[in-house]
Scaffold this motif. Structure first.
Motif, PDB file in Angstrom:
ATOM      1  N   GLU A   3       1.166  -1.224   0.392  1.00  0.00           N
ATOM      2  CA  GLU A   3       0.310   0.216  -0.019  1.00  0.00           C
ATOM      3  C   GLU A   3       0.817   1.091  -0.009  1.00  0.00           C
ATOM      4  OE1 GLU A   3      -0.364  -2.754   2.088  1.00  0.00           O
ATOM      5  OE2 GLU A   3      -2.524  -3.177   1.408  1.00  0.00           O
ATOM      6  N   PHE A   4       0.501   2.269  -1.076  1.00  0.00           N
ATOM      7  CA  PHE A   4       0.991   3.038  -1.366  1.00  0.00           C
ATOM      8  C   PHE A   4       0.493   4.492  -0.479  1.00  0.00           C
ATOM      9  CE2 PHE A   4       3.987   0.757  -3.140  1.00  0.00           C
ATOM     10  CZ  PHE A   4       5.774   0.925  -2.355  1.00  0.00           C
ATOM     11  N   GLN A   5       0.250   5.874   0.029  1.00  0.00           N
ATOM     12  CA  GLN A   5      -0.420   6.579  -0.537  1.00  0.00           C
ATOM     13  C   GLN A   5       0.161   7.650  -1.121  1.00  0.00           C
ATOM     14  OE1 GLN A   5      -1.416   8.279   4.183  1.00  0.00           O
ATOM     15  NE2 GLN A   5      -1.501  10.207   2.782  1.00  0.00           N
ATOM     16  N   LEU A   6      -0.671   8.161  -1.953  1.00  0.00           N
ATOM     17  CA  LEU A   6      -0.521  10.057  -2.554  1.00  0.00           C
ATOM     18  C   LEU A   6      -0.496  10.389  -2.251  1.00  0.00           C
ATOM     19  CD1 LEU A   6      -0.725   9.821  -5.924  1.00  0.00           C
ATOM     20  CD2 LEU A   6      -2.487  10.251  -6.266  1.00  0.00           C
ATOM     21  N   LEU A   7       0.421  11.271  -1.887  1.00  0.00           N
ATOM     22  CA  LEU A   7       0.575  13.049  -1.935  1.00  0.00           C
ATOM     23  C   LEU A   7       0.521  13.790  -2.392  1.00  0.00           C
ATOM     24  CD1 LEU A   7       3.837  12.070   0.155  1.00  0.00           C
ATOM     25  CD2 LEU A   7       1.510  11.467   0.780  1.00  0.00           C
ATOM     26  N   SER A   8       1.057  13.969  -3.848  1.00  0.00           N
ATOM     27  CA  SER A   8       0.233  14.859  -4.789  1.00  0.00           C
ATOM     28  C   SER A   8      -0.875  15.217  -5.356  1.00  0.00           C
ATOM     29  CB  SER A   8       1.263  16.282  -4.794  1.00  0.00           C
ATOM     30  OG  SER A   8       2.258  14.692  -5.741  1.00  0.00           O
ATOM     31  N   PRO A   9      -1.162  15.912  -6.349  1.00  0.00           N
ATOM     32  CA  PRO A   9      -2.098  15.102  -7.589  1.00  0.00           C
ATOM     33  C   PRO A   9      -1.404  14.749  -8.765  1.00  0.00           C
ATOM     34  CG  PRO A   9      -2.670  16.946  -6.937  1.00  0.00           C
ATOM     35  CD  PRO A   9      -1.954  17.014  -6.110  1.00  0.00           C
ATOM     36  N   TYR A  10      -2.723  13.716  -9.412  1.00  0.00           N
ATOM     37  CA  TYR A  10      -1.359  13.177 -10.617  1.00  0.00           C
ATOM     38  C   TYR A  10      -2.547  13.238 -11.539  1.00  0.00           C
ATOM     39  CZ  TYR A  10       2.149  10.940 -12.902  1.00  0.00           C
ATOM     40  OH  TYR A  10       3.475  10.053 -13.855  1.00  0.00           O
ATOM     41  N   PRO A  20      -6.874   9.748   2.824  1.00  0.00           N
ATOM     42  CA  PRO A  20      -5.566   9.717   2.200  1.00  0.00           C
ATOM     43  C   PRO A  20      -6.357   8.685   0.686  1.00  0.00           C
ATOM     44  CG  PRO A  20      -5.514   8.488   4.269  1.00  0.00           C
ATOM     45  CD  PRO A  20      -7.171   9.399   4.400  1.00  0.00           C
ATOM     46  N   THR A  21      -5.388   8.671  -0.493  1.00  0.00           N
ATOM     47  CA  THR A  21      -6.123   8.058  -1.037  1.00  0.00           C
ATOM     48  C   THR A  21      -4.773   6.998  -1.228  1.00  0.00           C
ATOM     49  OG1 THR A  21      -7.027   9.611  -3.111  1.00  0.00           O
ATOM     50  CG2 THR A  21      -6.418   7.544  -3.613  1.00  0.00           C
ATOM     51  N   VAL A  22      -5.351   5.508  -1.056  1.00  0.00           N
ATOM     52  CA  VAL A  22      -4.172   4.925  -0.634  1.00  0.00           C
ATOM     53  C   VAL A  22      -4.553   3.068  -2.047  1.00  0.00           C
ATOM     54  CG1 VAL A  22      -3.302   2.925   0.810  1.00  0.00           C
ATOM     55  CG2 VAL A  22      -4.725   4.727   1.967  1.00  0.00           C
ATOM     56  N   ILE A  23      -3.037   3.754  -2.479  1.00  0.00           N
ATOM     57  CA  ILE A  23      -3.603   2.087  -3.806  1.00  0.00           C
ATOM     58  C   ILE A  23      -2.123   0.805  -3.591  1.00  0.00           C
ATOM     59  CG2 ILE A  23      -3.836   3.820  -5.647  1.00  0.00           C
ATOM     60  CD1 ILE A  23      -1.377   4.310  -6.020  1.00  0.00           C
ATOM     61  N   ASN A  24      -2.423  -0.114  -3.839  1.00  0.00           N
ATOM     62  CA  ASN A  24      -1.436  -0.877  -4.489  1.00  0.00           C
ATOM     63  C   ASN A  24      -1.680  -2.009  -5.178  1.00  0.00           C
ATOM     64  OD1 ASN A  24      -4.080  -1.735  -4.207  1.00  0.00           O
ATOM     65  ND2 ASN A  24      -4.396  -3.165  -1.975  1.00  0.00           N
ATOM     66  N   GLY A  25      -1.835  -1.739  -6.443  1.00  0.00           N
ATOM     67  CA  GLY A  25      -1.753  -2.358  -7.654  1.00  0.00           C
ATOM     68  C   GLY A  25      -3.030  -3.330  -7.515  1.00  0.00           C
ATOM     69  N   ALA A  26      -3.759  -3.318  -6.402  1.00  0.00           N
ATOM     70  CA  ALA A  26      -4.354  -4.455  -7.158  1.00  0.00           C
ATOM     71  C   ALA A  26      -5.697  -4.636  -7.884  1.00  0.00           C
ATOM     72  CB  ALA A  26      -5.247  -4.459  -5.622  1.00  0.00           C
ATOM     73  N   SER A  27      -5.696  -3.800  -9.262  1.00  0.00           N
ATOM     74  CA  SER A  27      -6.612  -3.980  -9.978  1.00  0.00           C
ATOM     75  C   SER A  27      -5.729  -4.490 -11.636  1.00  0.00           C
ATOM     76  CB  SER A  27      -6.588  -2.103 -10.324  1.00  0.00           C
ATOM     77  OG  SER A  27      -5.778  -1.833 -10.670  1.00  0.00           O
ATOM     78  N   ILE A  28      -4.516  -4.821 -11.066  1.00  0.00           N
ATOM     79  CA  ILE A  28      -3.256  -5.849 -11.672  1.00  0.00           C
ATOM     80  C   ILE A  28      -3.821  -7.280 -11.378  1.00  0.00           C
ATOM     81  CG2 ILE A  28      -1.659  -6.621 -13.188  1.00  0.00           C
ATOM     82  CD1 ILE A  28      -0.992  -3.443 -12.659  1.00  0.00           C
ATOM     83  N   PRO A  29      -4.046  -8.167 -12.246  1.00  0.00           N
ATOM     84  CA  PRO A  29      -3.897 -10.048 -11.884  1.00  0.00           C
ATOM     85  C   PRO A  29      -2.470 -10.146 -11.176  1.00  0.00           C
ATOM     86  CG  PRO A  29      -5.588  -9.491 -13.759  1.00  0.00           C
ATOM     87  CD  PRO A  29      -4.550  -8.167 -13.244  1.00  0.00           C
ATOM     88  N   ALA A  63      -0.502   2.215 -13.659  1.00  0.00           N
ATOM     89  CA  ALA A  63      -1.459   1.817 -12.275  1.00  0.00           C
ATOM     90  C   ALA A  63      -1.957   2.136 -11.121  1.00  0.00           C
ATOM     91  CB  ALA A  63       0.104   0.252 -11.773  1.00  0.00           C
ATOM     92  N   VAL A  64      -0.950   3.455 -10.629  1.00  0.00           N
ATOM     93  CA  VAL A  64      -1.998   4.504  -9.762  1.00  0.00           C
ATOM     94  C   VAL A  64      -2.611   4.596 -10.655  1.00  0.00           C
ATOM     95  CG1 VAL A  64      -1.588   6.717  -8.899  1.00  0.00           C
ATOM     96  CG2 VAL A  64      -0.095   5.445  -8.745  1.00  0.00           C
TER      97      VAL A  64
END
Length: 206
Positions: free
Chosen positions: A55-62, A86-95, A114-115
Protein backbone atom coordinates in the motif's frame (compact mmCIF):
# COMPACT_ATOMS: atom_id res chain seq x y z
CA UNK A 1 8.50 24.40 -11.39
CA UNK A 2 9.01 25.46 -15.00
CA UNK A 3 12.07 23.21 -15.29
CA UNK A 4 10.16 20.29 -13.76
CA UNK A 5 7.34 20.74 -16.30
CA UNK A 6 9.91 20.87 -19.10
CA UNK A 7 11.55 17.65 -17.87
CA UNK A 8 8.14 15.93 -17.73
CA UNK A 9 7.40 17.04 -21.31
CA UNK A 10 10.78 15.80 -22.52
CA UNK A 11 10.24 12.42 -20.83
CA UNK A 12 6.84 12.05 -22.48
CA UNK A 13 8.36 12.95 -25.86
CA UNK A 14 11.11 10.34 -25.46
CA UNK A 15 8.51 7.71 -24.56
CA UNK A 16 6.46 8.65 -27.62
CA UNK A 17 9.49 8.25 -29.89
CA UNK A 18 10.29 4.85 -28.35
CA UNK A 19 6.80 3.58 -29.05
CA UNK A 20 6.65 5.06 -32.51
CA UNK A 21 9.67 2.90 -33.32
CA UNK A 22 7.71 -0.13 -32.10
CA UNK A 23 4.65 0.75 -34.16
CA UNK A 24 2.68 1.97 -31.13
CA UNK A 25 1.44 5.55 -30.87
CA UNK A 26 1.95 7.25 -27.48
CA UNK A 27 -0.44 10.18 -27.47
CA UNK A 28 -1.09 10.87 -23.79
CA UNK A 29 0.83 12.83 -21.18
CA UNK A 30 1.25 13.04 -17.42
CA UNK A 31 0.94 16.11 -15.25
CA UNK A 32 2.40 16.50 -11.78
CA UNK A 33 4.96 14.53 -9.81
CA UNK A 34 4.19 11.00 -8.65
CA UNK A 35 4.94 11.14 -4.91
CA UNK A 36 4.09 8.01 -2.90
CA UNK A 37 4.58 7.08 0.74
CA UNK A 38 4.78 3.44 1.79
CA UNK A 39 2.00 2.92 4.36
CA UNK A 40 1.80 -0.89 4.20
CA UNK A 41 2.46 -1.19 7.94
CA UNK A 42 -0.91 0.48 8.59
CA UNK A 43 -2.82 -2.37 6.97
CA UNK A 44 -3.59 -5.88 8.18
CA UNK A 45 -3.48 -8.55 5.50
CA UNK A 46 -5.67 -11.64 5.35
CA UNK A 47 -2.68 -13.44 3.87
CA UNK A 48 0.59 -12.50 5.60
CA UNK A 49 2.53 -14.14 2.76
CA UNK A 50 1.03 -11.77 0.20
CA UNK A 51 3.92 -9.41 -0.42
CA UNK A 52 2.72 -8.28 -3.84
CA UNK A 53 0.18 -5.74 -2.66
CA UNK A 54 2.14 -2.94 -1.02
CA UNK A 55 0.00 0.00 0.00
CA UNK A 56 1.13 3.49 -0.94
CA UNK A 57 -0.47 6.81 -0.10
CA UNK A 58 -0.50 9.44 -2.82
CA UNK A 59 0.88 12.71 -1.47
CA UNK A 60 0.08 15.10 -4.32
CA UNK A 61 -2.41 15.23 -7.24
CA UNK A 62 -1.36 13.15 -10.23
CA UNK A 63 -2.98 13.42 -13.65
CA UNK A 64 -2.99 11.43 -16.87
CA UNK A 65 -4.30 13.26 -19.93
CA UNK A 66 -5.48 10.65 -22.42
CA UNK A 67 -5.38 10.69 -26.19
CA UNK A 68 -8.73 12.51 -26.35
CA UNK A 69 -7.50 15.26 -24.05
CA UNK A 70 -9.57 14.00 -21.10
CA UNK A 71 -7.93 14.56 -17.73
CA UNK A 72 -7.89 11.72 -15.19
CA UNK A 73 -6.68 13.11 -11.88
CA UNK A 74 -5.95 11.04 -8.79
CA UNK A 75 -6.32 13.30 -5.73
CA UNK A 76 -4.30 12.79 -2.52
CA UNK A 77 -7.56 12.98 -0.51
CA UNK A 78 -11.22 12.36 -1.31
CA UNK A 79 -14.60 12.29 0.37
CA UNK A 80 -16.07 8.90 1.31
CA UNK A 81 -19.19 8.69 3.45
CA UNK A 82 -18.81 12.26 4.60
CA UNK A 83 -15.22 11.75 5.69
CA UNK A 84 -12.02 12.99 4.09
CA UNK A 85 -9.69 10.02 3.60
CA UNK A 86 -6.25 9.70 2.00
CA UNK A 87 -5.94 8.02 -1.38
CA UNK A 88 -4.21 4.67 -0.86
CA UNK A 89 -3.35 2.43 -3.78
CA UNK A 90 -1.82 -1.04 -3.92
CA UNK A 91 -1.81 -2.30 -7.50
CA UNK A 92 -4.66 -4.71 -6.78
CA UNK A 93 -6.39 -3.79 -10.04
CA UNK A 94 -3.73 -5.82 -11.89
CA UNK A 95 -4.22 -9.63 -11.78
CA UNK A 96 -1.40 -11.15 -9.65
CA UNK A 97 -0.81 -13.98 -12.13
CA UNK A 98 0.83 -11.56 -14.57
CA UNK A 99 3.35 -10.28 -12.01
CA UNK A 100 5.71 -13.23 -12.41
CA UNK A 101 6.13 -12.26 -16.07
CA UNK A 102 6.36 -8.48 -15.79
CA UNK A 103 7.28 -7.79 -12.15
CA UNK A 104 5.19 -6.37 -9.32
CA UNK A 105 2.90 -3.36 -9.80
CA UNK A 106 5.55 -0.91 -8.60
CA UNK A 107 8.67 -2.28 -10.26
CA UNK A 108 8.41 -1.09 -13.86
CA UNK A 109 7.66 1.85 -16.13
CA UNK A 110 3.97 1.01 -15.79
CA UNK A 111 3.96 2.17 -12.13
CA UNK A 112 2.53 5.56 -13.13
CA UNK A 113 -0.24 3.89 -15.11
CA UNK A 114 -1.01 1.50 -12.23
CA UNK A 115 -1.72 4.48 -9.96
CA UNK A 116 -4.23 5.89 -12.46
CA UNK A 117 -5.78 2.46 -13.09
CA UNK A 118 -6.16 1.57 -9.41
CA UNK A 119 -8.02 4.80 -8.74
CA UNK A 120 -10.28 4.57 -11.79
CA UNK A 121 -11.19 0.96 -10.93
CA UNK A 122 -11.93 1.82 -7.31
CA UNK A 123 -14.09 4.81 -8.25
CA UNK A 124 -15.87 2.85 -11.03
CA UNK A 125 -14.94 5.30 -13.76
CA UNK A 126 -17.14 4.98 -16.87
CA UNK A 127 -16.95 1.26 -17.78
CA UNK A 128 -14.25 -1.33 -17.25
CA UNK A 129 -13.45 -1.41 -20.98
CA UNK A 130 -12.85 2.35 -21.02
CA UNK A 131 -10.83 2.21 -17.79
CA UNK A 132 -8.61 -0.63 -19.00
CA UNK A 133 -7.97 1.17 -22.29
CA UNK A 134 -6.88 4.26 -20.35
CA UNK A 135 -4.47 1.97 -18.48
CA UNK A 136 -3.01 0.76 -21.77
CA UNK A 137 -2.59 4.29 -23.13
CA UNK A 138 -1.02 5.39 -19.84
CA UNK A 139 1.48 2.50 -19.98
CA UNK A 140 2.42 3.43 -23.53
CA UNK A 141 2.90 7.04 -22.45
CA UNK A 142 5.13 5.88 -19.57
CA UNK A 143 7.43 4.10 -21.99
CA UNK A 144 6.47 0.56 -21.01
CA UNK A 145 7.80 -1.88 -23.65
CA UNK A 146 5.11 -2.68 -26.22
CA UNK A 147 4.94 -6.41 -25.42
CA UNK A 148 4.63 -5.72 -21.70
CA UNK A 149 1.94 -3.05 -22.10
CA UNK A 150 0.04 -5.44 -24.40
CA UNK A 151 0.31 -8.34 -21.94
CA UNK A 152 -0.88 -6.25 -19.00
CA UNK A 153 -3.73 -4.82 -21.04
CA UNK A 154 -4.73 -8.36 -22.01
CA UNK A 155 -4.53 -9.44 -18.35
CA UNK A 156 -6.85 -6.73 -17.02
CA UNK A 157 -9.31 -7.29 -19.88
CA UNK A 158 -9.33 -11.05 -19.38
CA UNK A 159 -8.94 -11.34 -15.63
CA UNK A 160 -9.52 -7.91 -14.13
CA UNK A 161 -12.59 -6.26 -12.68
CA UNK A 162 -15.57 -5.87 -14.98
CA UNK A 163 -18.45 -3.39 -14.87
CA UNK A 164 -20.68 -1.63 -17.38
CA UNK A 165 -21.25 2.09 -17.56
CA UNK A 166 -24.03 3.16 -15.23
CA UNK A 167 -24.30 -0.24 -13.54
CA UNK A 168 -23.23 -1.50 -10.14
CA UNK A 169 -19.66 -2.69 -9.82
CA UNK A 170 -19.21 -6.39 -10.50
CA UNK A 171 -16.09 -8.22 -9.38
CA UNK A 172 -14.92 -10.65 -12.01
CA UNK A 173 -14.27 -14.30 -11.26
CA UNK A 174 -12.19 -14.56 -14.41
CA UNK A 175 -8.91 -14.08 -12.53
CA UNK A 176 -8.78 -17.84 -11.95
CA UNK A 177 -8.69 -18.36 -15.73
CA UNK A 178 -5.39 -16.50 -16.03
CA UNK A 179 -2.76 -19.15 -15.48
CA UNK A 180 0.92 -18.30 -15.80
CA UNK A 181 1.20 -20.92 -18.55
CA UNK A 182 -1.55 -19.28 -20.61
CA UNK A 183 0.00 -15.86 -20.10
CA UNK A 184 3.38 -17.21 -21.25
CA UNK A 185 1.79 -18.20 -24.56
CA UNK A 186 0.14 -14.82 -24.97
CA UNK A 187 3.39 -13.08 -24.06
CA UNK A 188 5.10 -14.85 -26.95
CA UNK A 189 2.45 -13.57 -29.34
CA UNK A 190 3.21 -10.01 -28.26
CA UNK A 191 6.95 -10.59 -28.55
CA UNK A 192 6.54 -11.90 -32.10
CA UNK A 193 4.73 -8.81 -33.39
CA UNK A 194 2.95 -5.63 -32.31
CA UNK A 195 -0.78 -5.94 -31.69
CA UNK A 196 -3.17 -3.00 -31.83
CA UNK A 197 -5.39 -2.36 -28.79
CA UNK A 198 -8.37 -3.57 -30.80
CA UNK A 199 -6.60 -6.83 -31.61
CA UNK A 200 -5.74 -7.31 -27.95
CA UNK A 201 -9.39 -6.77 -27.03
CA UNK A 202 -10.53 -9.42 -29.51
CA UNK A 203 -7.86 -11.81 -28.22
CA UNK A 204 -9.06 -11.32 -24.63
CA UNK A 205 -12.67 -12.01 -25.63
CA UNK A 206 -11.81 -15.50 -26.93
Amino acid sequence: MRNLKRITTISSTIAALMFAAQGVLACGTYEGRLILEDVADQFVRDDPDDIGHTEFQLLSPYTFIDCNGTRHTVPPYREIGGETVPTVINGASIPPSVWSLVGGPWSGRYRNAAVIHDYLVETRYSSSDVTHRIFYDAMVTSGTPAWKASLMYYAVLKGGAYWEEGSAFVSSDRVADLSVEDLEEVKQLFLDRTYSPEEIQRLAEN
